[in-house]
Motif scaffolding. Structure first.
Motif, PDB file in Angstrom:
ATOM      1  N   MET A 160      11.287   3.237  -1.025  1.00  0.00           N
ATOM      2  CA  MET A 160      10.303   3.188   0.061  1.00  0.00           C
ATOM      3  C   MET A 160       9.061   4.006  -0.311  1.00  0.00           C
ATOM      4  SD  MET A 160      11.667   1.370   2.701  1.00  0.00           S
ATOM      5  CE  MET A 160      11.881   0.187   1.347  1.00  0.00           C
ATOM      6  N   MET A 161       7.911   3.537   0.159  1.00  0.00           N
ATOM      7  CA  MET A 161       6.636   4.100  -0.286  1.00  0.00           C
ATOM      8  C   MET A 161       5.688   4.365   0.873  1.00  0.00           C
ATOM      9  SD  MET A 161       6.566   4.171  -3.672  1.00  0.00           S
ATOM     10  CE  MET A 161       4.846   4.015  -4.146  1.00  0.00           C
ATOM     11  N   ARG A 162       4.832   5.369   0.674  1.00  0.00           N
ATOM     12  CA  ARG A 162       3.737   5.640   1.595  1.00  0.00           C
ATOM     13  C   ARG A 162       2.545   4.790   1.170  1.00  0.00           C
ATOM     14  NH1 ARG A 162       3.276  10.327   0.213  1.00  0.00           N
ATOM     15  NH2 ARG A 162       1.387  10.258  -1.005  1.00  0.00           N
ATOM     16  N   HIS A 176      10.696  -6.437   1.517  1.00  0.00           N
ATOM     17  CA  HIS A 176      10.165  -5.185   2.063  1.00  0.00           C
ATOM     18  C   HIS A 176       8.659  -5.198   2.306  1.00  0.00           C
ATOM     19  CE1 HIS A 176      13.795  -3.885  -0.448  1.00  0.00           C
ATOM     20  NE2 HIS A 176      14.180  -3.828   0.801  1.00  0.00           N
ATOM     21  N   THR A 179       6.340  -2.025   2.059  1.00  0.00           N
ATOM     22  CA  THR A 179       7.016  -0.724   2.203  1.00  0.00           C
ATOM     23  C   THR A 179       7.685  -0.258   0.921  1.00  0.00           C
ATOM     24  OG1 THR A 179       9.130  -1.632   2.984  1.00  0.00           O
ATOM     25  CG2 THR A 179       7.444  -1.161   4.659  1.00  0.00           C
TER      26      THR A 179
END
Lengths: 291, 291
Positions: A160-162, A176, A179
């Motif tokens: 998961m990523m910002r 995803h 995200t």
């Protein structure tokens, strides 16, 4: 003379090769062909190896997801994949039916990462993350000289990523969206975001600032969980020469000296074996079965 | 009769205990005291163990960061920490100077996670993430029955995170602000964000929706990289009974069926040993040195 076999099974093309057991660094023969459906492609694979009687072991580095759990009923199978003609295909079983020799069965990124660990950019360390950024994003992880897996192989492209504050892109991952890492930082994500070939984006384009931010962010996450000695980039996207220096700079900013790591020029590096990494890794893994 | 020793070295309090080698599940004697500076605290530790002549081995589960690399010059030391009187303190050396017996030296979360693996919520599986969410956030990771470490122990509370769209909080991590898990989801982060004790926040408060989102996001990242069989929550924050069901729901949404995992009621669970996890883990780890 005894031979090692290599099957680098990519989603786009297959590479098959042989080398002497005593000299796995030297390819004796090699062929490549486009990836068709499972049975058709494996027919081409076995036709190549049929030319050689004395193959002691074969390493297979396959596009995923695959089942690498020896306890599983579907060990050796390709699992659900959008790639036509491969979901549920018993890849390893087909090879064993062809010839009953030892096979090392693992993922494409594990194969490439392993070659870097044995004789490439990570040959002097024990803990490695090999990250390929191309059509997809995937990682092969080595901890204390062993390929890491839990109940299956890592799918570390889907962490998961910002989102970068300047990035309005909806993301490329069918699961995803925007995200996960693959949805934001793969080659197709770059090209869809900017509606332009990545190659034609100039060095000073915002695209690379955003890409470096995402890759660095992922490296901070890998670093905190896995504490590697080195992180190696493979795949097409890192060919852009300004990218790795930008990743190092962003990594330093995001990690914020929380943990000690090696000098970033040694910590975050390019693959050394280039296009040979996969085949070499297969040879090394095949050879490991003979010791 | 031969004894095992346990030192659960927390940043707030120390717990020391002994058990019989043949029955590590039963604490014979136990003491706890507030964590002062290194030398003062270790004096209390050794005073406790001085009562027992026949201690075969001691397990130490210490607050970090600590040096767990046996090749390192500072193996056994507490590394840079805001905790006064501990940075650069040779914890293990002080114990060895007291009595030259085998010590298992690891992190507090590894100790607690190990106890869950041996006889708690993960006793039937091989690949575990134990995540504690309290004053800080930390993880003990077990892969195929071994505590995972690269060149040092995981600092998996500091993975990078996507901000929840309704969360305006600047974050609690002195290194990473609002970009890491600990900065967003630790107990102090919850209380500073809402200017209220976490205990007094009602079940239907937005606080828990945000907390569940962050914890689930972290679990997706751990799941994709590590492919565990089970994830176990310890620490104070997960005591809130509505939280884990919310985490499971958010996890399902964020993972989006990308990977197969166990039923979420079995995949994401509470610690079983509660407050005993750390001491029990120390006993088990100490005993492992004797086999």
């Amino acid at each position: 003379m005894s031979l090692l076999g290599a099957i680098e099974a990519g989603g786009t093309k297959f590479v098959v090769a042989v080398a002497n057991v005593d000299d796995p660094d030297t390819v004796i023969a090699r062929e490549s062909f486009p990836t068709l459906d499972g049975p058709t492609t494996i027919k081409q694979v076995t036709a190549f190896f049929d030319q050689y009687q004395d193959i002691a072991a074969i390493g297979i580095a396959a596009f995923g997801p695959i089942d690498i759990n020896p306890q599983s009923r579907t060990y050796g199978y390709v699992l659900d994949t959008p790639k036509r003609g491969w979901s549920g295909y018993n890849f390893l079983g087909a090879m064993q039916a062809w010839r009953d020799i030892p096979y090392y069965w693992t993922t494409d990124v594990n194969g490439a990462g392993w070659s870097e660990y044995v004789s490439g950019a990570a040959k002097d360390v024990e803990n490695v993350v090999y990250l390929t950024v191309g059509t997809g994003v995937g990682a092969g992880i080595i901890q204390h000289g062993h390929l890491l897996s839990g109940n299956s192989h890592p799918e570390a492209g889907h962490i998961m990523m910002r989102k970068h504050p300047k990035d309005k892109y909806v993301g490329h991952c069918p699961f995803h969206g925007d995200t996960c890492l693959e949805g934001l930082a793969s080659g197709p994500a770059i090209e869809e975001r900017w509606q332009e070939s990545a190659k034609s984006l100039p060095d000073d384009h915002l695209a690379w600032e955003i890409e470096a931010d995402y890759l660095a962010q992922a490296l901070v996450t890998y670093t905190t969980i896995l504490r590697p000695d080195r992180i190696i980039f493979g795949g097409g996207v890192p060919h852009r020469s300004i990218l790795l220096p930008m990743v190092r700079e962003s990594f330093a900013r995001q990690l914020a000296d929380y943990l000690p790591v090696d000098d970033l020029e040694h910590y975050i590096v390019h693959v050394e074996h280039g296009d040979n990494a996969g085949v070499l890794g297969c040879f090394y893994l095949a050879k490991s079965l003979l010791n």
